[in-house]
Design an enzyme around this catalytic site. Sequence first.
Site, PDB file in Angstrom:
ATOM      1  CD  GLN A   1       1.973  -7.160 -12.135  1.00 57.09           C
ATOM      2  OE1 GLN A   1       2.872  -6.351 -12.321  1.00 57.09           O
ATOM      3  NE2 GLN A   1       2.133  -8.456 -12.332  1.00 57.09           N
TER       4      GLN A   1
ATOM      5  CG  HIS B   1      -1.847  -1.087   1.398  1.00 56.88           C
ATOM      6  ND1 HIS B   1      -1.718  -2.070   2.356  1.00 56.88           N
ATOM      7  CD2 HIS B   1      -2.977  -1.398   0.701  1.00 56.88           C
ATOM      8  CE1 HIS B   1      -2.742  -2.923   2.264  1.00 56.88           C
ATOM      9  NE2 HIS B   1      -3.501  -2.544   1.270  1.00 56.88           N
TER      10      HIS B   1
HETATM   11  P1  AMP Z   1      -6.422  -3.785  -0.429  1.00 59.23           P
HETATM   12  O1  AMP Z   1      -6.261  -2.981   0.813  1.00 59.23           O
HETATM   13  O2  AMP Z   1      -5.975  -5.204  -0.304  1.00 59.23           O
HETATM   14  O3  AMP Z   1      -7.799  -3.642  -1.039  1.00 59.23           O
HETATM   15  O4  AMP Z   1      -5.414  -3.158  -1.493  1.00 59.23           O
HETATM   16  C1  AMP Z   1      -5.443  -1.792  -1.806  1.00 59.23           C
HETATM   17  C2  AMP Z   1      -4.542  -1.552  -3.000  1.00 59.23           C
HETATM   18  O5  AMP Z   1      -3.212  -1.964  -2.673  1.00 59.23           O
HETATM   19  C3  AMP Z   1      -4.964  -2.352  -4.242  1.00 59.23           C
HETATM   20  O6  AMP Z   1      -4.784  -1.550  -5.390  1.00 59.23           O
HETATM   21  C4  AMP Z   1      -3.997  -3.510  -4.219  1.00 59.23           C
HETATM   22  O7  AMP Z   1      -3.755  -4.056  -5.503  1.00 59.23           O
HETATM   23  C5  AMP Z   1      -2.748  -2.858  -3.675  1.00 59.23           C
HETATM   24  N1  AMP Z   1      -1.860  -3.867  -3.102  1.00 59.23           N
HETATM   25  C6  AMP Z   1      -2.187  -4.832  -2.196  1.00 59.23           C
HETATM   26  N2  AMP Z   1      -1.115  -5.624  -1.952  1.00 59.23           N
HETATM   27  C7  AMP Z   1      -0.108  -5.159  -2.717  1.00 59.23           C
HETATM   28  C8  AMP Z   1       1.247  -5.549  -2.926  1.00 59.23           C
HETATM   29  N3  AMP Z   1       1.787  -6.598  -2.284  1.00 59.23           N
HETATM   30  N4  AMP Z   1       2.001  -4.850  -3.786  1.00 59.23           N
HETATM   31  C9  AMP Z   1       1.463  -3.794  -4.454  1.00 59.23           C
HETATM   32  N5  AMP Z   1       0.201  -3.356  -4.310  1.00 59.23           N
HETATM   33  C10 AMP Z   1      -0.584  -4.024  -3.458  1.00 59.23           C
END
Ligand code: AMP
Length: 283
Positions: A148, A37
Site C-alpha cells: 500500500q 518487502h
Molecule cells: P520497491 O522495492 O520499493 O519497488 O518495493 C517493492 C514492493 O514493496 C512494492 O510493492 C512496494 O509497495 C512494497 N513496499 C515498499 N515499502 C513498503 C512498506 N514500507 N510497507 C509495505 N510494502 C512496501
Amino acid sequence: MLLLRNPKKTQNVLNKIRQSGKTIGFVPTMGYLHEGHLSLVCRSKKENKITVVSIFVNPLQFGPKEDFKNYPRNLRRDLALLKSAGADLVWVPQAADLYPEDFKTTVSVSSLTNSLCGKSRPTHFAGVTTVVSKLLNIVSPHRIYLGQKDYQQFKVIEKMILDLNIPVQAVMAPIVRESDGLAMSSRNVRLSPPARRQALVLQKSLKVARDLIGQGERSIQNVRQCMKTELDQASLGRMDYVEIVDALDLKPVVKLRSGQKVLAAVAVYFGKTRLIDNELIKV
Ligand code: AMP
C-alpha cells in the site's frame, strides 16, 4: 533458495513448478530490502506453495534526473534476508536481458497515472507497467503481492491486469513503518540524520487529515491547508504534493461525502530523496 538470472531459464523453471500443480506467489522488488518487502514475502508464503521474489532496479521507471544511479543496492544482504524469510526462488534479471537494444514496446495505463506521483514523474508509471507486464509473463504467478506504500502503483497495476486479462490476482499489503512511524523505504538510508528526523512530518500530516475528517471537517481546502502546515514544519523538506483523492479513481476530491473512501497522499523531497506516504480514510 534458488537464485536465477536468465529470464528464459526462470520461465522454464516456473513453468515446470506450475505444471506440477503448485501455486506461485510473486513479490517484485527493486532490492535493498526491508521489513516492508519481507512482509510481502511472508504473506505470499502463507497463501502459496512457492514464493518468487525479483530484484531489479528498473531503469525504465526513473526519469533522466532521478536517482537510478544512486538507488541503494546490496544483493548479498538482500539474498541473506530472503533466505531467512523463506523465499523459494530469487530472480535477479539483468537490464540487457529484459531490454535488448531493439526493445520497442511500452505498456501504459491512462487516467489513473495522471494524478499524484504521475504528475511529477510523467514517465514513471509506463516504466512500471512495462516491466511488471514482462515480469508477470515470465513468472506467471497465481498472485502478485504489492504494498500500500505505493498505493497508486497498486491501482495502476490492478487496472492493467484487468484491462489486459492477465491471469493473476493482485494482493495489496499494509504499509510497514519504522518504530517512530516513518514508512519503510529503501530510500530512507539516503536521508541525512536531520532529514530523517524531519521526515516524520509525512505521517504526521496524514494523521492531521485523518483526525480532521474524523472530526467532521468536510472542506478539502481546509484539510489540505492543515496538512501543508504540518509539512512546512520540515525546514529541509520540499513539498511535491499534498492530495486528497478518491480511493478508486485517484481523481482529486472536490467535496467529501459520508461513506466515501478517500486517499490522503503526500510526497516530499529531502534533498534529492523523494519520500511518499499515504492513508486510506473512510469519510
Ligand atoms: P520497491 O522495492 O520499493 O519497488 O518495493 C517493492 C514492493 O514493496 C512494492 O510493492 C512496494 O509497495 C512494497 N513496499 C515498499 N515499502 C513498503 C512498506 N514500507 N510497507 C509495505 N510494502 C512496501
